[in-house]
Design a protein around this motif. Structure first.
Motif, mmCIF file in Angstrom:
data_model
loop_
_atom_site.group_PDB
_atom_site.id
_atom_site.type_symbol
_atom_site.label_atom_id
_atom_site.label_comp_id
_atom_site.label_asym_id
_atom_site.label_seq_id
_atom_site.Cartn_x
_atom_site.Cartn_y
_atom_site.Cartn_z
ATOM 1 N N LEU A 1 10.612 -0.332 -2.249
ATOM 2 C CA LEU A 1 9.971 -0.343 -0.938
ATOM 3 C C LEU A 1 8.681 0.471 -0.890
ATOM 4 O O LEU A 1 7.903 0.348 0.063
ATOM 5 N N ALA A 2 8.442 1.297 -1.912
ATOM 6 C CA ALA A 2 7.234 2.129 -1.913
ATOM 7 C C ALA A 2 5.956 1.303 -1.777
ATOM 8 O O ALA A 2 5.075 1.649 -0.975
ATOM 9 N N PRO A 3 5.801 0.181 -2.519
ATOM 10 C CA PRO A 3 4.585 -0.618 -2.338
ATOM 11 C C PRO A 3 4.456 -1.203 -0.934
ATOM 12 O O PRO A 3 3.347 -1.339 -0.413
ATOM 13 N N VAL A 4 5.603 -1.540 -0.320
ATOM 14 C CA VAL A 4 5.558 -2.089 1.032
ATOM 15 C C VAL A 4 5.101 -1.020 2.016
ATOM 16 O O VAL A 4 4.331 -1.280 2.943
ATOM 17 N N LEU A 5 5.565 0.213 1.789
ATOM 18 C CA LEU A 5 5.118 1.324 2.632
ATOM 19 C C LEU A 5 3.610 1.533 2.455
ATOM 20 O O LEU A 5 2.895 1.843 3.418
ATOM 21 N N GLY A 6 3.138 1.346 1.220
ATOM 22 C CA GLY A 6 1.700 1.435 0.994
ATOM 23 C C GLY A 6 0.939 0.366 1.750
ATOM 24 O O GLY A 6 -0.177 0.606 2.231
ATOM 25 N N MET A 7 1.536 -0.799 1.892
ATOM 26 C CA MET A 7 0.905 -1.875 2.661
ATOM 27 C C MET A 7 0.756 -1.488 4.122
ATOM 28 O O MET A 7 -0.240 -1.816 4.766
ATOM 29 N N VAL A 8 1.774 -0.786 4.642
ATOM 30 C CA VAL A 8 1.711 -0.348 6.040
ATOM 31 C C VAL A 8 0.553 0.628 6.235
ATOM 32 O O VAL A 8 -0.220 0.524 7.191
ATOM 33 N N GLY A 9 0.414 1.580 5.305
ATOM 34 C CA GLY A 9 -0.682 2.533 5.394
ATOM 35 C C GLY A 9 -2.035 1.863 5.272
ATOM 36 O O GLY A 9 -3.000 2.227 5.963
ATOM 37 N N VAL B 1 1.301 -9.847 -2.891
ATOM 38 C CA VAL B 1 2.589 -9.186 -2.677
ATOM 39 C C VAL B 1 3.669 -10.202 -2.323
ATOM 40 O O VAL B 1 4.763 -10.211 -2.900
ATOM 41 N N LEU B 2 3.373 -11.087 -1.382
ATOM 42 C CA LEU B 2 4.374 -12.044 -0.924
ATOM 43 C C LEU B 2 4.817 -12.978 -2.045
ATOM 44 O O LEU B 2 5.976 -13.389 -2.109
ATOM 45 N N PHE B 3 3.879 -13.328 -2.938
ATOM 46 C CA PHE B 3 4.200 -14.259 -4.012
ATOM 47 C C PHE B 3 4.280 -13.573 -5.371
ATOM 48 O O PHE B 3 4.364 -14.239 -6.394
ATOM 49 N N ASP C 1 -2.026 -12.453 -11.074
ATOM 50 C CA ASP C 1 -3.322 -13.111 -11.132
ATOM 51 C C ASP C 1 -4.089 -12.960 -9.823
ATOM 52 O O ASP C 1 -5.287 -12.663 -9.817
ATOM 53 N N VAL C 2 -3.401 -13.186 -8.706
ATOM 54 C CA VAL C 2 -4.062 -13.075 -7.398
ATOM 55 C C VAL C 2 -4.454 -11.622 -7.133
ATOM 56 O O VAL C 2 -5.534 -11.340 -6.608
ATOM 57 N N ALA C 3 -3.594 -10.681 -7.510
ATOM 58 C CA ALA C 3 -3.909 -9.258 -7.322
ATOM 59 C C ALA C 3 -5.160 -8.872 -8.102
ATOM 60 O O ALA C 3 -5.981 -8.071 -7.633
ATOM 61 N N GLU C 4 -5.325 -9.441 -9.285
ATOM 62 C CA GLU C 4 -6.514 -9.133 -10.087
ATOM 63 C C GLU C 4 -7.786 -9.667 -9.428
ATOM 64 O O GLU C 4 -8.865 -9.093 -9.582
ATOM 65 N N GLU C 5 -7.666 -10.752 -8.677
ATOM 66 C CA GLU C 5 -8.826 -11.264 -7.944
ATOM 67 C C GLU C 5 -9.219 -10.310 -6.817
ATOM 68 O O GLU C 5 -10.395 -10.216 -6.450
ATOM 69 N N VAL C 6 -8.239 -9.607 -6.252
ATOM 70 C CA VAL C 6 -8.552 -8.603 -5.225
ATOM 71 C C VAL C 6 -9.411 -7.496 -5.834
ATOM 72 O O VAL C 6 -10.360 -7.004 -5.204
ATOM 73 N N SER D 1 -2.375 -4.503 -2.687
ATOM 74 C CA SER D 1 -1.958 -5.195 -3.914
ATOM 75 C C SER D 1 -1.621 -4.244 -5.063
ATOM 76 O O SER D 1 -1.273 -4.694 -6.162
ATOM 77 N N GLU D 2 -1.698 -2.925 -4.824
ATOM 78 C CA GLU D 2 -1.525 -1.958 -5.902
ATOM 79 C C GLU D 2 -0.154 -2.053 -6.564
ATOM 80 O O GLU D 2 -0.032 -1.914 -7.791
ATOM 81 N N GLY D 3 0.895 -2.276 -5.765
ATOM 82 C CA GLY D 3 2.236 -2.362 -6.342
ATOM 83 C C GLY D 3 2.342 -3.484 -7.353
ATOM 84 O O GLY D 3 2.946 -3.327 -8.428
ATOM 85 N N VAL D 4 1.742 -4.637 -7.039
ATOM 86 C CA VAL D 4 1.765 -5.773 -7.960
ATOM 87 C C VAL D 4 0.961 -5.441 -9.217
ATOM 88 O O VAL D 4 1.369 -5.745 -10.340
#
Length: 406
Positions: A77-85, A236-238, A242-247, A299-302
């Protein structure tokens, strides 16, 4: 409203992420539109929506705390918490952009001279009791087909309806945000408000010169910020590396664009009578960087290879929408054609939302950027281009096949 009590309410992770994503994207869209249109009304809606995001963040944190029961849960859940921040940073940045308008921080009026070519008109209209829209669904009034105007959000008694669909019914008293071509907006605003006339801002006269570059930069940063946030949530959702690297690529592009934008501002300061009038430009550049940095945090968690929480994975499994990233191979169906000629959306059901040109390619040099955001049917495709598209899982397979050489 500030100070209102916020209590814990059970909510699915899928619903939480979807609402935060939609709210963040709308905040970015509205805040920049408020600046480009010079609209206090649209800017005020940004602050209203920012308050809703604050409440959403609190409830999201409560839900995450309730869900974490083991060490494994905490790690997942840590990456999801990061998404909230990160969503909070986007919300705050959008509020800062809106305040450029509301607090008259300083923005050259001549920027809006290039506005008709830069963005569609966005207006806020309150549905009058005598309006032909009152009590009707969006499908029934057939706005987009008849006028080219679409309803992008509805605020009803303090609550927001994001991404209204054909079945959404409008009620008297609803505050609706409409976007579209100016001639269509004039008609829709009149019908929505029961006869009132929308008066678009008058562009100032005179030569634009370098100010046109500022408008182009702001619009491009807005588009890239929205795309980065969209892709970050999609990564994150998927659970897509690859998509995270585009970010990451987009964030670097926004940084480079911001540097050019700041250089233009400093140059312009020496040529304008009142350099203080350019303060708003500095605020825009800073807030845009915050938004792109927040997308990277989402996208950091991914990117770090952290596993997706089972609840999120289950939600994704149930969802039919997917984001794909595919490189166009030499000799493939996409090589040397256009999006429209290949009928990508018709044939595959996929919508190309961005293209990253091959670095140093003729197309990138000609267009002046490695990125094409919101490409049109006339946009050319070629070997080495990286296509990012949204659509169904079945369509994604067909789309990917068209990018591969036989």
């Amino acid at each position: 409203m500030p100070g209102d009590e916020v209590a814990y309410e059970p909510v699915s992770v899928k619903a939480m992420l979807a609402e935060m994503k939609d709210t963040a994207e709308l905040l970015i869209d509205l805040s920049y539109s408020a600046v480009l249109l010079g609209s206090d009304e649209v800017a005020a809606e940004v602050l209203e929506l920012e308050e809703q995001m604050d409440v959403l963040q609190l409830r999201a944190r409560m839900s995450l705390l309730m869900a974490a029961r083991t060490t494994e849960d905490a790690e997942a859940l840590a990456p999801v918490l990061g998404m909230v921040g990160a969503a909070e940073k986007i919300s705050d940045a959008a509020g800062d952009i809106a305040k450029v308008v509301l607090e008259d921080i300083g923005l050259p009026d001549a920027m809006r001279a290039a506005l008709p070519e830069a963005v569609e008109t966005l207006v806020r209209a309150t549905i009058a009791a005598e309006s032909p829209f009152a009590g009707e669904t969006l499908a029934a009034i057939n706005l987009e087909t008849e006028t080219g105007v679409r309803a992008i959000a509805v605020r009803r008694q303090g609550d927001w309806l994001l991404n209204p669909d054909a079945d959404t019914a409008l009620r008297a008293g609803d505050v609706v945000l409409f976007r579209g071509p100016e001639e269509g907006i004039l008609e829709v605003y009149r019908d929505a408000t029961g006869g009132k006339t929308y008066e678009p801002p008058e562009p100032p006269e005179g030569e634009l010169g370098d100010l046109e570059r500022a408008v182009d930069s702001i619009v491009l940063m807005k588009d890239m910020g929205e795309l980065a946030v969209d892709l970050a949530y999609g990564a994150v959702l998927f659970d897509s590396q690859d998509v995270a690297e585009e970010v990451v690529e987009l964030e670097a592009e926004v940084d480079a664009l911001q540097s050019r934008f700041e250089a233009w501002t400093l140059q312009a300061a020496g040529r304008v009578e009142d350099p203080v009038s350019l303060r708003g430009l500095v605020h825009l550049a800073r807030s845009t960087e915050v938004i792109s940095d927040a997308a990277l945090e989402i996208s950091e968690g991914v990117l770090r290879g952290l596993s997706t929480h089972p609840v999120v994975a289950e939600a994704v499994k149930e969802s039919d929408e997917i984001i794909v990233r595919v490189a166009v191979e030499s000799g493939s169906a996409f090589d040397g054609t256009t999006i429209g000629a290949e009928q990508v959306k018709t044939e595959t059901g996929m919508r190309v939302i961005a293209i990253r040109r091959a670095a140093g390619s003729e197309r990138a040099t000609r267009e002046g950027s490695d990125w094409v955001v919101s490409p049109s049917a006339e946009t050319t495709l070629g070997s080495g281009d990286v296509l990012i598209a949204k659509g169904t899982r079945s369509g994604a397979e067909r789309f990917t096949a068209l990018a591969k050489a036989e």
